[in-house]
Design a protein around this motif. Structure first.
Motif, mmCIF file in Angstrom:
data_model
loop_
_atom_site.group_PDB
_atom_site.id
_atom_site.type_symbol
_atom_site.label_atom_id
_atom_site.label_comp_id
_atom_site.label_asym_id
_atom_site.label_seq_id
_atom_site.Cartn_x
_atom_site.Cartn_y
_atom_site.Cartn_z
ATOM 1 N N GLY A 90 0.811 -1.209 0.000
ATOM 2 C CA GLY A 90 0.000 0.000 0.000
ATOM 3 C C GLY A 90 0.849 1.264 0.000
ATOM 4 O O GLY A 90 0.513 2.255 -0.660
ATOM 5 N N PHE A 91 1.958 1.236 0.739
ATOM 6 C CA PHE A 91 2.865 2.386 0.756
ATOM 7 C C PHE A 91 3.465 2.616 -0.630
ATOM 8 O O PHE A 91 3.554 3.760 -1.099
ATOM 9 C CB PHE A 91 3.966 2.153 1.779
ATOM 10 N N LEU A 92 3.882 1.539 -1.309
ATOM 11 C CA LEU A 92 4.461 1.689 -2.640
ATOM 12 C C LEU A 92 3.440 2.250 -3.632
ATOM 13 O O LEU A 92 3.778 3.096 -4.472
ATOM 14 C CB LEU A 92 4.991 0.341 -3.131
ATOM 15 N N ILE A 93 2.201 1.786 -3.539
ATOM 16 C CA ILE A 93 1.158 2.305 -4.426
ATOM 17 C C ILE A 93 0.947 3.801 -4.176
ATOM 18 O O ILE A 93 0.923 4.604 -5.121
ATOM 19 C CB ILE A 93 -0.159 1.529 -4.215
ATOM 20 N N THR A 94 0.814 4.164 -2.905
ATOM 21 C CA THR A 94 0.572 5.571 -2.563
ATOM 22 C C THR A 94 1.742 6.449 -2.978
ATOM 23 O O THR A 94 1.552 7.529 -3.575
ATOM 24 C CB THR A 94 0.319 5.714 -1.063
ATOM 25 N N ALA A 95 2.968 6.011 -2.688
ATOM 26 C CA ALA A 95 4.148 6.800 -3.029
ATOM 27 C C ALA A 95 4.276 6.957 -4.541
ATOM 28 O O ALA A 95 4.589 8.054 -5.040
ATOM 29 C CB ALA A 95 5.406 6.137 -2.465
ATOM 30 N N GLY A 96 4.018 5.879 -5.277
ATOM 31 C CA GLY A 96 4.114 5.961 -6.731
ATOM 32 C C GLY A 96 3.116 6.933 -7.321
ATOM 33 O O GLY A 96 3.454 7.722 -8.216
ATOM 34 N N VAL A 97 1.885 6.901 -6.825
ATOM 35 C CA VAL A 97 0.859 7.787 -7.356
ATOM 36 C C VAL A 97 1.143 9.235 -6.979
ATOM 37 O O VAL A 97 0.965 10.149 -7.799
ATOM 38 C CB VAL A 97 -0.530 7.348 -6.864
ATOM 39 N N VAL A 98 1.597 9.469 -5.737
ATOM 40 C CA VAL A 98 1.911 10.842 -5.323
ATOM 41 C C VAL A 98 3.018 11.421 -6.197
ATOM 42 O O VAL A 98 2.943 12.577 -6.639
ATOM 43 C CB VAL A 98 2.306 10.872 -3.838
ATOM 44 N N LEU A 99 4.047 10.644 -6.474
ATOM 45 C CA LEU A 99 5.118 11.120 -7.354
ATOM 46 C C LEU A 99 4.592 11.391 -8.763
ATOM 47 O O LEU A 99 5.030 12.329 -9.426
ATOM 48 C CB LEU A 99 6.254 10.100 -7.402
ATOM 49 N N ALA A 100 3.646 10.566 -9.204
ATOM 50 C CA ALA A 100 3.091 10.758 -10.547
ATOM 51 C C ALA A 100 2.227 12.000 -10.630
ATOM 52 O O ALA A 100 2.038 12.560 -11.719
ATOM 53 C CB ALA A 100 2.278 9.531 -10.954
ATOM 54 N N LEU A 101 1.685 12.452 -9.489
ATOM 55 C CA LEU A 101 0.812 13.620 -9.491
ATOM 56 C C LEU A 101 1.578 14.932 -9.617
ATOM 57 O O LEU A 101 1.017 15.938 -10.067
ATOM 58 C CB LEU A 101 -0.016 13.667 -8.204
ATOM 59 N N LEU A 102 2.844 14.920 -9.224
ATOM 60 C CA LEU A 102 3.583 16.178 -9.132
ATOM 61 C C LEU A 102 3.691 16.912 -10.469
ATOM 62 O O LEU A 102 3.420 18.107 -10.525
ATOM 63 C CB LEU A 102 4.960 15.918 -8.520
ATOM 64 N N PRO A 103 4.089 16.268 -11.557
ATOM 65 C CA PRO A 103 4.194 17.040 -12.814
ATOM 66 C C PRO A 103 2.861 17.144 -13.555
ATOM 67 O O PRO A 103 2.715 16.676 -14.683
ATOM 68 C CB PRO A 103 5.218 16.242 -13.623
ATOM 69 N N GLY A 104 1.862 17.722 -12.903
ATOM 70 C CA GLY A 104 0.570 17.904 -13.568
ATOM 71 C C GLY A 104 -0.126 16.615 -13.939
ATOM 72 O O GLY A 104 -0.808 16.544 -14.971
#
Length: 294
Positions: free
Chosen positions: A255-269
């Motif tokens: 769950g942490f990996l999923i959340t971290a991956g999505v948060v990083l993907a959100l940063l560049p718009g």
């Protein structure tokens, strides 16, 4: 004439040599018929329940292996993956629009969007299934993956929708009791995170954590299971919950990996979702395959 001459002659009885085999056959057939299981009994014993589906023991490093397998699947069908990634990016932009007009629902909807990934990634599961079978995946086939188990997938989607609605209502209540009236954040997340709102943030995160944990627990492998097995939505959800409760450290790491991956993907718009979204979708399929014994 003697009396014996008028006496009726006795009927010849069955010879012992013939009667014994017949009696033995009748005796043998009775227990055989009573002990033989019916087809209904055999089908009932093979039917999936949330307690008879074996789960594999997982290692803490396994989620990293799932991500690696998801990356391989994405490279084998990049155009299909990028199509779904583009859909995720557009949904992210839609969340921005929601925040501008109704900020109180944004956090619940965004978190629900992240945790409803197994349902939204159904087409990607189908692609990974096809690749696993050695077949060439097709976009149309992935888009119609829901048609294989429409009734059960619809039931499970309805459960997630109800949880999302309850979560949104709970978020509204937290806002109402934390402020005098509904605050106007004017579309700025920085105002929402003002240090003066610490009590509100703690309460909101506590309520959100309960719903987020519940949705993650019942959905982490349930949709792939509905696609791969002839099972029902309740069994799939309870099996997913059993996996999380029996192996919490591994699933928390996942769950942490999923959340971290999505948060990083959100940063560049939200552009990162074009790549990271489908990789996580493929990886979730491999998480199911590693956890559930078929």
């Amino acid at each position: 004439m003697t009396p014996q001459a008028h006496a009726p002659q006795a009927q010849p009885s069955t010879p012992p040599a013939e009667a014994a085999p017949q009696a033995a056959a009748d005796t043998a057939s009775t227990p055989t018929q009573s002990l033989a299981p019916s087809n209904e009994d055999e089908a009932e014993s093979r039917r999936d329940t949330s307690f008879n589906i074996p789960l594999h023991p997982l290692r803490l490093r396994d989620p990293l292996c799932w991500l690696a397998a998801g990356w391989r699947d994405f490279k084998r069908a990049p155009l299909i993956g990028m199509f779904y990634g583009l859909c995720f990016m557009l949904m992210g932009w839609a969340l921005i629009g929601v925040f501008k007009h109704a900020p109180i629902y944004t956090l619940a909807l965004s978190a629900g969007f992240l945790l409803m990934g197994p349902f939204l990634c159904l087409g990607l599961y189908r692609v990974s299934m096809k690749l696993e079978m050695g077949e060439k995946p097709r976009l149309l086939d992935s888009l119609l993956a829901w048609n294989r188990r429409l009734s059960q997938i619809t039931i499970f989607g309805g459960v997630l929708l109800i949880l999302e609605m309850i979560w949104g209502r709970a978020a509204l209540i937290v806002f109402a009791v934390s402020f005098d009236g509904m605050p106007d954040f004017a579309g700025s997340i920085l105002k929402l995170l003002d240090p003066q709102n610490v009590s509100f943030i703690i309460a909101y995160l506590a309520v959100g954590g309960v719903f987020a944990g519940l949705i993650f627990a019942i959905s982490v492998i349930s949709i792939p299971m509905l696609l791969a097995r002839e099972t029902d939505a309740v069994t799939a959800g309870l099996t997913s919950l059993r996996l999380v409760l029996s192996q919490p450290l591994v699933m928390l790491f996942w769950g942490f990996l999923i959340t971290a991956g999505v948060v990083l993907a959100l940063l560049p718009g939200f552009l990162g979702l074009i790549i990271i979204g489908p990789i996580l979708g493929h990886a979730s399929w491999h998480a199911y395959r590693a956890a559930v014994h078929d």
